[in-house]
Write a protein that holds these residues in place. Sequence first.
Motif, PDB file in Angstrom:
ATOM      1  N   GLU A   1       0.852  -1.360  -0.064  1.00  0.00           N
ATOM      2  CA  GLU A   1      -0.022   0.063  -0.165  1.00  0.00           C
ATOM      3  C   GLU A   1       0.849   1.201  -0.102  1.00  0.00           C
ATOM      4  O   GLU A   1       0.481   2.200  -0.418  1.00  0.00           O
ATOM      5  CB  GLU A   1      -0.936   0.041   1.116  1.00  0.00           C
ATOM      6  CG  GLU A   1      -1.859  -0.983   0.959  1.00  0.00           C
ATOM      7  CD  GLU A   1      -3.111  -0.891   2.292  1.00  0.00           C
ATOM      8  OE1 GLU A   1      -3.227   0.155   2.996  1.00  0.00           O
ATOM      9  OE2 GLU A   1      -3.903  -2.016   2.426  1.00  0.00           O
ATOM     10  N   CYS A   2       2.044   1.308   0.649  1.00  0.00           N
ATOM     11  CA  CYS A   2       2.864   2.368   0.771  1.00  0.00           C
ATOM     12  C   CYS A   2       3.655   2.328  -0.534  1.00  0.00           C
ATOM     13  O   CYS A   2       3.953   3.756  -0.870  1.00  0.00           O
ATOM     14  CB  CYS A   2       3.804   2.225   2.105  1.00  0.00           C
ATOM     15  SG  CYS A   2       2.799   2.583   3.582  1.00  0.00           S
ATOM     16  N   ALA A   3       4.204   1.599  -1.043  1.00  0.00           N
ATOM     17  CA  ALA A   3       5.303   1.572  -1.916  1.00  0.00           C
ATOM     18  C   ALA A   3       5.053   0.558  -3.221  1.00  0.00           C
ATOM     19  O   ALA A   3       5.843   0.458  -4.014  1.00  0.00           O
ATOM     20  CB  ALA A   3       6.734   1.279  -1.562  1.00  0.00           C
ATOM     21  N   GLY A   4       3.948  -0.009  -3.267  1.00  0.00           N
ATOM     22  CA  GLY A   4       3.749  -0.803  -4.524  1.00  0.00           C
ATOM     23  C   GLY A   4       4.672  -2.104  -4.311  1.00  0.00           C
ATOM     24  O   GLY A   4       4.903  -2.510  -3.247  1.00  0.00           O
TER      25      GLY A   4
ATOM     26  N   ALA B   1      10.305   3.602   1.553  1.00  0.00           N
ATOM     27  CA  ALA B   1       9.215   2.799   1.771  1.00  0.00           C
ATOM     28  C   ALA B   1       9.177   2.223   3.102  1.00  0.00           C
ATOM     29  O   ALA B   1       7.746   2.146   3.693  1.00  0.00           O
ATOM     30  CB  ALA B   1       9.401   1.703   0.801  1.00  0.00           C
ATOM     31  N   LEU B   2      10.315   1.916   3.770  1.00  0.00           N
ATOM     32  CA  LEU B   2      10.129   1.471   5.185  1.00  0.00           C
ATOM     33  C   LEU B   2       9.762   2.271   6.194  1.00  0.00           C
ATOM     34  O   LEU B   2       8.724   1.972   7.084  1.00  0.00           O
ATOM     35  CB  LEU B   2      11.415   0.795   5.521  1.00  0.00           C
ATOM     36  CG  LEU B   2      11.966  -0.329   4.977  1.00  0.00           C
ATOM     37  CD1 LEU B   2      13.175  -0.778   5.333  1.00  0.00           C
ATOM     38  CD2 LEU B   2      10.993  -1.439   4.761  1.00  0.00           C
ATOM     39  N   LEU B   3       9.974   3.621   6.213  1.00  0.00           N
ATOM     40  CA  LEU B   3       9.676   4.697   7.053  1.00  0.00           C
ATOM     41  C   LEU B   3       7.983   5.054   6.733  1.00  0.00           C
ATOM     42  O   LEU B   3       7.129   5.236   7.672  1.00  0.00           O
ATOM     43  CB  LEU B   3      10.356   5.772   6.974  1.00  0.00           C
ATOM     44  CG  LEU B   3      11.748   5.788   7.526  1.00  0.00           C
ATOM     45  CD1 LEU B   3      12.548   7.201   7.031  1.00  0.00           C
ATOM     46  CD2 LEU B   3      11.911   5.604   8.852  1.00  0.00           C
TER      47      LEU B   3
ATOM     48  N   ALA C   1       6.186   2.169   8.461  1.00  0.00           N
ATOM     49  CA  ALA C   1       6.527   2.013   9.812  1.00  0.00           C
ATOM     50  C   ALA C   1       5.324   3.303  10.298  1.00  0.00           C
ATOM     51  O   ALA C   1       4.659   3.022  11.407  1.00  0.00           O
ATOM     52  CB  ALA C   1       7.723   2.623  10.184  1.00  0.00           C
ATOM     53  N   GLY C   2       5.026   4.425   9.598  1.00  0.00           N
ATOM     54  CA  GLY C   2       4.174   5.099   9.963  1.00  0.00           C
ATOM     55  C   GLY C   2       2.544   4.911   9.696  1.00  0.00           C
ATOM     56  O   GLY C   2       1.807   4.808  10.558  1.00  0.00           O
ATOM     57  N   MET C   3       2.418   3.805   8.919  1.00  0.00           N
ATOM     58  CA  MET C   3       1.135   3.337   8.496  1.00  0.00           C
ATOM     59  C   MET C   3       0.961   2.300   9.794  1.00  0.00           C
ATOM     60  O   MET C   3      -0.300   2.445  10.248  1.00  0.00           O
ATOM     61  CB  MET C   3       1.039   2.684   7.363  1.00  0.00           C
ATOM     62  CG  MET C   3      -0.237   1.988   6.940  1.00  0.00           C
ATOM     63  SD  MET C   3      -0.306   1.326   5.255  1.00  0.00           S
ATOM     64  CE  MET C   3      -1.673   2.467   4.563  1.00  0.00           C
TER      65      MET C   3
ATOM     66  N   LEU D   1       6.968   3.213  17.142  1.00  0.00           N
ATOM     67  CA  LEU D   1       7.967   2.555  16.685  1.00  0.00           C
ATOM     68  C   LEU D   1       9.362   3.502  16.564  1.00  0.00           C
ATOM     69  O   LEU D   1       9.232   4.695  16.311  1.00  0.00           O
ATOM     70  CB  LEU D   1       7.993   1.865  15.073  1.00  0.00           C
ATOM     71  CG  LEU D   1       6.543   1.201  14.921  1.00  0.00           C
ATOM     72  CD1 LEU D   1       6.720   0.685  13.538  1.00  0.00           C
ATOM     73  CD2 LEU D   1       6.758  -0.185  15.824  1.00  0.00           C
ATOM     74  N   ASP D   2      10.559   2.952  17.157  1.00  0.00           N
ATOM     75  CA  ASP D   2      11.617   3.458  17.171  1.00  0.00           C
ATOM     76  C   ASP D   2      12.220   3.769  15.817  1.00  0.00           C
ATOM     77  O   ASP D   2      12.466   2.691  15.121  1.00  0.00           O
ATOM     78  CB  ASP D   2      12.632   2.845  18.063  1.00  0.00           C
ATOM     79  CG  ASP D   2      13.983   3.372  18.203  1.00  0.00           C
ATOM     80  OD1 ASP D   2      14.777   3.214  17.212  1.00  0.00           O
ATOM     81  OD2 ASP D   2      14.223   4.500  19.002  1.00  0.00           O
ATOM     82  N   ASP D   3      12.359   4.892  15.245  1.00  0.00           N
ATOM     83  CA  ASP D   3      12.857   5.206  13.917  1.00  0.00           C
ATOM     84  C   ASP D   3      14.297   4.541  13.550  1.00  0.00           C
ATOM     85  O   ASP D   3      14.528   3.993  12.534  1.00  0.00           O
ATOM     86  CB  ASP D   3      13.080   6.729  13.664  1.00  0.00           C
ATOM     87  CG  ASP D   3      11.622   7.481  13.409  1.00  0.00           C
ATOM     88  OD1 ASP D   3      10.542   6.659  13.424  1.00  0.00           O
ATOM     89  OD2 ASP D   3      11.563   8.715  13.786  1.00  0.00           O
ATOM     90  N   ASP D   4      15.054   4.565  14.631  1.00  0.00           N
ATOM     91  CA  ASP D   4      16.497   3.854  14.405  1.00  0.00           C
ATOM     92  C   ASP D   4      16.234   2.392  14.303  1.00  0.00           C
ATOM     93  O   ASP D   4      17.054   1.927  13.197  1.00  0.00           O
ATOM     94  CB  ASP D   4      17.249   4.287  15.531  1.00  0.00           C
ATOM     95  CG  ASP D   4      17.680   5.746  15.443  1.00  0.00           C
ATOM     96  OD1 ASP D   4      17.666   6.403  14.488  1.00  0.00           O
ATOM     97  OD2 ASP D   4      18.206   6.156  16.675  1.00  0.00           O
ATOM     98  N   ALA D   5      15.424   1.818  15.067  1.00  0.00           N
ATOM     99  CA  ALA D   5      15.225   0.214  15.164  1.00  0.00           C
ATOM    100  C   ALA D   5      14.700   0.102  13.564  1.00  0.00           C
ATOM    101  O   ALA D   5      14.907  -1.146  12.807  1.00  0.00           O
ATOM    102  CB  ALA D   5      14.343  -0.177  16.034  1.00  0.00           C
ATOM    103  N   VAL D   6      13.760   0.922  13.177  1.00  0.00           N
ATOM    104  CA  VAL D   6      13.109   0.519  11.850  1.00  0.00           C
ATOM    105  C   VAL D   6      14.186   0.754  10.661  1.00  0.00           C
ATOM    106  O   VAL D   6      14.249  -0.238   9.890  1.00  0.00           O
ATOM    107  CB  VAL D   6      11.931   1.446  11.697  1.00  0.00           C
ATOM    108  CG1 VAL D   6      11.421   1.371  10.191  1.00  0.00           C
ATOM    109  CG2 VAL D   6      10.819   1.126  12.499  1.00  0.00           C
TER     110      VAL D   6
END
Length: 101
Positions: A30-33, A58-60, A63-65, A74-79
């Motif tokens: 859904e986020c990036a195809g 795409a991962l960020l 993560a937001g979704m 979610l911890d941005d660094d861990a993502v």
Amino acid sequence: MPFPAENDDRQREQDVPTMTLTELMRILRECAGQDESIDFENDITDVPFEDLGYDSLALLQAAGMTEREYDVRLDDDAVARATTPRELLATINRSLTVQSP
């Protein structure tokens, strides 16, 4: 017969939401195809996101979704450190466990 506290712990474990690989891949699509040249029917748990066609943006976005859908932070660094679906799922599910009531 288990002690009441043990029953409470077991109930909390059952109540904690977890994300599955199927759900993670739905969010990523859904986020990036989805790269049509990749066979997502095979086990992709340990395939690097780069090989699956997903970059850090795409991962960020995913993560937001995930944060919105699962009401979790979610911890941005861990993502950013997660390089495979298995690693990202572990990060997400760990956050869900820690942040559950």
